[in-house]
Design an enzyme around this catalytic site. Structure first.
Site, PDB file in Angstrom:
ATOM      1  CG  ASP A  75      42.215  29.017  14.118  1.00  0.00           C
ATOM      2  OD1 ASP A  75      40.995  29.085  13.914  1.00  0.00           O
ATOM      3  OD2 ASP A  75      43.069  29.190  13.228  1.00  0.00           O
TER       4      ASP A  75
ATOM      5  CG  HIS B 173      43.177  33.192   5.690  1.00  0.00           C
ATOM      6  ND1 HIS B 173      42.045  33.877   6.025  1.00  0.00           N
ATOM      7  CD2 HIS B 173      43.603  32.567   6.834  1.00  0.00           C
ATOM      8  CE1 HIS B 173      41.795  33.680   7.313  1.00  0.00           C
ATOM      9  NE2 HIS B 173      42.719  32.891   7.830  1.00  0.00           N
TER      10      HIS B 173
ATOM     11  CD  GLU C  50      47.794  29.994   7.355  1.00  0.00           C
ATOM     12  OE1 GLU C  50      46.810  29.906   6.592  1.00  0.00           O
ATOM     13  OE2 GLU C  50      47.756  29.680   8.572  1.00  0.00           O
TER      14      GLU C  50
ATOM     15  CG  HIS D 203      39.571  31.499  11.735  1.00  0.00           C
ATOM     16  ND1 HIS D 203      39.109  31.498  10.442  1.00  0.00           N
ATOM     17  CD2 HIS D 203      40.873  31.887  11.678  1.00  0.00           C
ATOM     18  CE1 HIS D 203      40.094  31.857   9.636  1.00  0.00           C
ATOM     19  NE2 HIS D 203      41.179  32.097  10.360  1.00  0.00           N
TER      20      HIS D 203
ATOM     21  CG  HIS E 160      43.638  36.459  11.159  1.00  0.00           C
ATOM     22  ND1 HIS E 160      44.553  36.373  10.115  1.00  0.00           N
ATOM     23  CD2 HIS E 160      43.082  35.229  11.248  1.00  0.00           C
ATOM     24  CE1 HIS E 160      44.549  35.151   9.629  1.00  0.00           C
ATOM     25  NE2 HIS E 160      43.658  34.425  10.311  1.00  0.00           N
TER      26      HIS E 160
END
Ligand code: ADE
Ligand code: ZN
Length: 339
Positions: free
Chosen positions: A279, A197, A200, A19, A17
């Site tokens: 990220d 996703h 979250e 990005h 996971h």
């Protein structure tokens, strides 16, 4: 520094996971802006970092989409992915399945093939030069409509050899997975793996929809699943992996404090959890930083760390042979560390 830091650093790991646009460090952002003659609304690298204060997912997404505007040429996408893969190698990451957001680029005039070719070239180079198996998952932006996702899947048809699956990301609130039912069915019919996703910021119902309407093979985040005991039993029964991202959860205020992070509770509920960075350029840490931060906050034990790292290989989209080999190497490293 904890006595478990050497274990965390040495274990072979997967990243499932991340990005790739979220790995754009401010230094590279400035370098690409200069190369492409793009003006940034920040005067310095430090000013960019100072702007990374988020109270929720949308605050981050606004700045994330702005940041990716410096990516124009195939070489830019290669350089972005290569910088991440070198950083991942330093953390002993052996296998990566990276998300990318084609609509974040095609929507501002960059061709789909420019994006996918640059990223794929970096994935190939990682296998050849770094010994990392790396692959691409194309995400649909859920703040856009399903027609837009459909057009993106059409653009991907000539590149299916470079993409292993599709995902669903961006603003979750008010954008349930069921809105993307048809495009996910088309993706499955094209032979692609399915991820989304869910949970979250969105409610447990969105996790149910990811499972039962989209038919995903992993749930990205999934934190709010814990609010629904029936859902937790379902995830555990199906050995459905969750890709958990602690430093992201902290930065986006999904949790107020890492000591309240639900990872240990997830493990007590028999969920297959993996640890990931989401990220990292925006949230202040790569994979090992996530392990270390959670180890310290929750007091994770040696055995728990081993289970989590091992889960990465179980949850990865590897062939049975590749998985067996990767796990054998994992066990060798572990045996070497115990000696
Ligand atoms: N895009 C990049 N990071 C994301 C996240 N944490 N949630 C949703 N969409 C994203
Ligand atoms: Zn994410």
């Amino acid at each position: 520094m904890s006595e478990l830091d050497p274990l965390i650093s040495s274990l072979p790991k997967c990243e499932l996971h991340v990005h790739i646009e979220g790995t754009l460090e401010p230094e590279l952002m400035f370098a690409l802006a200069a190369r492409n003659k793009i003006a940034l609304p920040f005067e310095s690298v430090e000013a960019v970092r100072r702007a990374y204060q988020f109270s929720q997912l949308q605050d981050f997404l606004d700045i994330y989409y702005q940041g990716m505007s410096v990516l124009i040429t195939e070489q830019d996408f290669f350089d972005l992915a290569w910088a991440y893969l070198l950083r991942a190698q330093a953390d002993n990451v052996r296998h990566v399945e990276m998300f990318f957001d084609p609509q974040g680029h095609t929507g501002r005039g960059v061709a789909f093939e420019t994006v996918v070719n640059g990223l794929h070239r970096a994935c190939r180079a990682a296998a050849a030069e770094l010994g990392i198996s790396a692959s691409l998952i194309m995400c649909f932006l859920r703040h856009l409509d399903e027609d837009d996702a459909d057009r993106t899947l059409d653009q991907a048809q000539g590149h299916l050899d470079k993409i292993i699956g599709v995902g669903l990301d961006s603003s979750e609130a008010g954008r349930p997975p069921s809105l993307f039912k048809n495009v996910f069915r088309r993706a499955r019919d094209s032979g692609l793996h399915l991820f989304a996703h869910a949970g979250e910021e969105g409610p447990p119902d969105y996790v149910w929809q990811a499972l039962d309407v989209l038919g995903v093979e992993r749930v990205d985040h999934g934190n709010r699943s814990l609010e629904d005991d029936t859902l937790v039993r379902r995830l555990a029964r199906d050995r459905m992996p969750l890709t958990v991202c602690p430093l992201s959860n902290l930065k986006l205020q999904v949790v107020k404090d890492l000591r309240q992070h639900p990872l240990r509770h997830m493990m007590e509920c028999d969920l297959v959890v993996t640890l990931n960075s989401d990220d990292p350029a925006y949230f202040g840490g790569y994979v090992n930083d996530n392990y270390r931060a959670l180890q310290q906050s929750l007091g994770l034990t040696r055995d728990e760390i081993v289970v989590i790292a091992r889960n990465g290989f179980t949850a990865a989209m590897m062939t049975p042979d590749d998985r067996r080999q990767a796990l054998a190497r994992f066990d060798d490293v572990l045996a070497g560390l115990s000696r």
